[in-house]
Design an enzyme around this catalytic site. Structure first.
Site, mmCIF file in Angstrom:
data_model
loop_
_atom_site.group_PDB
_atom_site.id
_atom_site.type_symbol
_atom_site.label_atom_id
_atom_site.label_comp_id
_atom_site.label_asym_id
_atom_site.label_seq_id
_atom_site.Cartn_x
_atom_site.Cartn_y
_atom_site.Cartn_z
ATOM 1 N N ASN A 205 2.336 -4.717 -3.395
ATOM 2 C CA ASN A 205 0.352 -4.922 -2.976
ATOM 3 C C ASN A 205 0.147 -3.956 -2.299
ATOM 4 O O ASN A 205 0.218 -2.453 -2.214
ATOM 5 C CB ASN A 205 0.329 -5.686 -1.827
ATOM 6 C CG ASN A 205 -1.144 -6.800 -1.781
ATOM 7 O OD1 ASN A 205 -1.124 -7.208 -3.129
ATOM 8 N ND2 ASN A 205 -1.387 -6.808 -0.505
ATOM 9 N N GLU B 129 0.725 -1.433 -0.220
ATOM 10 C CA GLU B 129 0.042 -0.151 0.088
ATOM 11 C C GLU B 129 0.916 1.550 -0.030
ATOM 12 O O GLU B 129 0.306 2.437 1.048
ATOM 13 C CB GLU B 129 -1.190 -0.174 1.262
ATOM 14 C CG GLU B 129 -1.568 -1.020 0.845
ATOM 15 C CD GLU B 129 -2.367 -1.427 1.778
ATOM 16 O OE1 GLU B 129 -2.523 -0.489 3.354
ATOM 17 O OE2 GLU B 129 -3.225 -2.039 2.376
ATOM 18 N N ASP C 78 -12.734 -9.713 -1.523
ATOM 19 C CA ASP C 78 -13.771 -10.121 -0.653
ATOM 20 C C ASP C 78 -14.868 -9.327 -1.653
ATOM 21 O O ASP C 78 -14.065 -7.896 -1.907
ATOM 22 C CB ASP C 78 -14.114 -10.263 0.219
ATOM 23 C CG ASP C 78 -13.444 -8.984 1.292
ATOM 24 O OD1 ASP C 78 -13.341 -8.121 0.949
ATOM 25 O OD2 ASP C 78 -12.383 -9.236 2.913
ATOM 26 N N GLU D 36 -6.377 -10.445 -2.152
ATOM 27 C CA GLU D 36 -7.244 -10.275 -0.449
ATOM 28 C C GLU D 36 -8.897 -10.065 -1.336
ATOM 29 O O GLU D 36 -9.421 -9.252 -0.241
ATOM 30 C CB GLU D 36 -6.806 -9.251 0.177
ATOM 31 C CG GLU D 36 -5.597 -8.890 0.152
ATOM 32 C CD GLU D 36 -4.368 -7.428 0.528
ATOM 33 O OE1 GLU D 36 -5.861 -7.167 1.786
ATOM 34 O OE2 GLU D 36 -3.287 -7.578 1.296
ATOM 35 N N HIS E 85 -10.869 -6.087 -2.302
ATOM 36 C CA HIS E 85 -11.912 -5.806 -1.432
ATOM 37 C C HIS E 85 -12.825 -5.131 -2.157
ATOM 38 O O HIS E 85 -12.509 -3.444 -2.244
ATOM 39 C CB HIS E 85 -10.922 -4.450 -0.578
ATOM 40 C CG HIS E 85 -9.870 -5.123 0.580
ATOM 41 N ND1 HIS E 85 -9.917 -6.972 1.162
ATOM 42 C CD2 HIS E 85 -8.895 -5.132 0.365
ATOM 43 C CE1 HIS E 85 -9.586 -7.521 1.272
ATOM 44 N NE2 HIS E 85 -8.511 -6.630 1.320
HETATM 45 O O1 G2I Z 1 -7.560 -3.902 6.099
HETATM 46 C C1 G2I Z 1 -7.828 -4.969 5.314
HETATM 47 C C2 G2I Z 1 -6.516 -5.286 4.833
HETATM 48 C C3 G2I Z 1 -6.065 -4.371 3.974
HETATM 49 N N1 G2I Z 1 -4.691 -4.654 3.012
HETATM 50 C C4 G2I Z 1 -3.748 -5.542 4.463
HETATM 51 C C5 G2I Z 1 -4.072 -6.470 4.537
HETATM 52 O O2 G2I Z 1 -2.890 -6.592 5.491
HETATM 53 C C6 G2I Z 1 -5.359 -6.059 5.303
HETATM 54 O O3 G2I Z 1 -5.690 -6.993 6.407
HETATM 55 C C7 G2I Z 1 -6.680 -6.428 7.548
HETATM 56 C C8 G2I Z 1 -6.459 -7.556 8.437
HETATM 57 O O4 G2I Z 1 -7.420 -8.744 7.955
HETATM 58 C C9 G2I Z 1 -7.490 -7.065 10.216
HETATM 59 O O5 G2I Z 1 -7.134 -8.925 10.918
HETATM 60 O O6 G2I Z 1 -5.525 -5.605 8.615
HETATM 61 C C10 G2I Z 1 -5.465 -4.965 9.752
HETATM 62 C C11 G2I Z 1 -5.480 -3.887 10.432
HETATM 63 O O7 G2I Z 1 -4.910 -3.253 9.770
HETATM 64 C C12 G2I Z 1 -6.621 -6.310 10.360
HETATM 65 O O8 G2I Z 1 -6.945 -5.665 11.609
HETATM 66 C C13 G2I Z 1 -6.212 -5.764 12.809
HETATM 67 C C14 G2I Z 1 -6.434 -5.132 13.913
HETATM 68 O O9 G2I Z 1 -6.366 -3.824 13.853
HETATM 69 C C15 G2I Z 1 -6.279 -5.076 15.160
HETATM 70 O O10 G2I Z 1 -6.994 -4.299 16.058
HETATM 71 C C16 G2I Z 1 -6.604 -6.717 15.228
HETATM 72 O O11 G2I Z 1 -5.899 -7.311 17.147
HETATM 73 O O12 G2I Z 1 -6.227 -7.497 13.499
HETATM 74 C C17 G2I Z 1 -5.410 -7.577 14.318
HETATM 75 C C18 G2I Z 1 -5.963 -9.523 15.669
HETATM 76 O O13 G2I Z 1 -6.918 -9.894 14.963
#
Ligand code: G2I
Length: 469
Positions: free
Chosen positions: A214, A173, A281, A279, A250
């Site tokens: 990415n 990003e 969805d 990614e 997304h």
């Molecule tokens: O935001 C969706 C994706 C966008 N592209 C990059 C990816 O890395 C990103 O993935 C998401 C995860 O799916 C989430 O699971 O990235 C988020 C963070 O930017 C992730 O969220 C985090 C929460 O912000 C935290 O509070 C939490 O502790 O997930 C963590 C683990 O559950």
């Protein structure tokens, strides 16, 4: 297949090997590997997995994987059997791997790699250099120290997992929506050169991994994807190691489908890099309706179609499942239902659409052949305005069944009314039929058939996938 290692075995690799060996002797608790030995009967499945369908096209279907759900056996069962590649959803991000300077924590990332290797899957590394999920110590560094810290992080992490990772999101990003570089500790310290520095460090640490950049909102041709295009073109011209572009995917049905996705992927491919949907969805505003699900299914199928049409598209990764574990509801108020499985792990209409786009049932090779075990097939011998009679045949060749159930999803609103020679239930679009008392046994070389009547309006397509259990 377990990936061959090109590096000396580290303690982590030895532990994984030991766990694998224990598993072989029935002492481990690992999920069953794809293509498990014949003495561990896996549930007979009439349809191929999404990844098997993709493999027939030389591509993969992957998923984000989260260790936080590894105690959920329905989750690990699907994760281990439907997909050919997994991406660590959070476990390899900087805040997990190097929470304080020079202190590396590989435990969660190792669990992802071990799971993948036990299930014959490859791993996408996500991610080395990203402005988000970045620990405070990095943002707090004096500008002059950021490059050293970044290169050390890349060197350590990519080096630790060298041989285990098919492709790395080395940089994640980097762009704003208008195509300018995003402000980050890395950009602030090094300007756009941070991308090249990170890629070169990754190449030195793991010469065999594909190295990618990415980003999201680069599905169609727009200012942001054009900035990515120009960056990749320039990196190539400078001899910087860059192998691939990750297009996150997304999507949301209320914003329309990026109809130039294929064209956009092709222009990256024409620069001499691979592309992948990394990614995927497809979210919607809740509540779900049949119309929204149909649109969502079409979006998923469109993405598959685009990847199939571009030779250098290596595969499509979905960003987790089932809906209850998706990141979407926590971030987009009132939106959800974005993944291929519902909260009780029933494959949704979108799952069938993906399978069908990949050529799944009733595509190439339906029906049993030598060594295929048992299979189910669906036929509509009679159809009239508003109604139909269907026959499902369960047959075995090289295997046998004592008790069976067959389930499928209807993509066009069909409803089952009455069945014979099986007990059938329909819940939403999903139908599940189990054997009657007299026809549970299907011997090797034998077959049983049950039938039912149903109703339809509009069209009456054959279900894309029948699951035999
Ligand atoms: O935001 C969706 C994706 C966008 N592209 C990059 C990816 O890395 C990103 O993935 C998401 C995860 O799916 C989430 O699971 O990235 C988020 C963070 O930017 C992730 O969220 C985090 C929460 O912000 C935290 O509070 C939490 O502790 O997930 C963590 C683990 O559950």
């Amino acid at each position: 297949m377990r990936r061959l290692r090109s590096r000396p075995r580290t303690p982590r690799a030895l532990l994984a090997a030991l766990a694998g060996a224990l598993c072989l002797y029935g002492l481990g608790t690992a999920a069953p590997a794809q293509g498990a030995a014949a003495d561990t009967p896996a549930p007979a499945t009439a349809a191929a997995s999404l990844n098997q369908l993709a493999q027939a096209h030389g591509k993969f279907v992957g998923s984000a994987a989260a260790t936080s759900h590894f105690s959920d056996t329905q989750y690990t069962g699907i994760l281990g059997s439907e997909f050919g590649q997994v991406t660590a959803e959070n476990e390899m991000k900087w805040d997990t791997v190097e929470p304080s300077r020079g202190q590396f924590n590989y435990g969660p990332g190792d669990r992802i790699v071990d799971f993948a290797q036990q299930n014959g899957q490859s791993v996408r590394g996500h991610t080395l250099v990203w402005h988000s999920q970045l620990p405070g110590w990095v943002s707090g560094l004096p500008s002059g120290e950021v490059r050293t810290a970044m290169e050390n992080h890349v060197t350590q992490v990519a080096g630790r997992y060298a041989g285990d990772i098919a492709a790395w999101d080395v940089v994640n990003e980097p762009f704003n929506e208008d195509g300018t570089f995003r402000t980050s500790p890395f950009y602030n310290a090094m300007g756009r050169d941070f991308v090249a520095h990170a890629l070169r460090a990754a190449k030195a640490a793991d010469p065999n991994a594909k190295l990618c950049i990415n980003d999201y909102n680069i599905e169609g041709v727009n200012a942001k994807s054009t900035a990515m295009y120009n960056l990749v073109r320039d990196l190539k011209a400078q001899g910087v190691p860059i192998d691939c572009v990750g297009i996150q995917g997304h999507l949301a049905i209320q914003y329309g489908f990026p109809s130039d996705l294929r064209q956009n992927m092709q222009r990256f491919a024409d620069l001499g890099v691979d592309v992948a949907i990394t990614e995927l969805d497809v979210r919607m505003q809740l509540p779900v309706s049949a119309q929204k699900e149909a649109t969502q299914s079409q979006y998923y199928a469109n993405v598959i179609d685009a990847c199939l049409a571009v030779t250098r598209c290596t595969g499509v990764t979905v960003w987790g499942f089932p809906d209850k574990y998706s990141w979407v509801p926590g971030v987009f108020d009132g939106e959800g239902s974005a993944t291929l499985w519902n909260d009780s792990y029933q494959p949704k209409q979108a799952y069938n659409a993906v399978a069908e786009a990949l050529g799944g049932d009733p595509g190439p090779g339906p029906g049993p052949g030598p060594g295929d075990g048992c299979d189910a097939s669906y036929a509509v011998p009679q159809e009239w305005n508003g109604g139909f009679t269907a026959a499902v045949t369960v047959s075995c060749d090289g295997d046998s069944l004592s008790g069976w159930s067959v389930s499928w999803g209807y993509a066009a609103g069909q409803r089952l009314t009455n069945a014979w020679n099986a007990t059938c239930q329909q819940s939403g679009t999903r139908v599940t039929c189990t054997n009657a008392p007299h026809n549970g046994n299907v011997p090797d070389g034998g077959a049983v058939t049950f039938g039912f009547n149903g109703t339809w309006t509009g069209t009456n397509p054959t279900p894309a996938t029948l699951t035999l259990g």
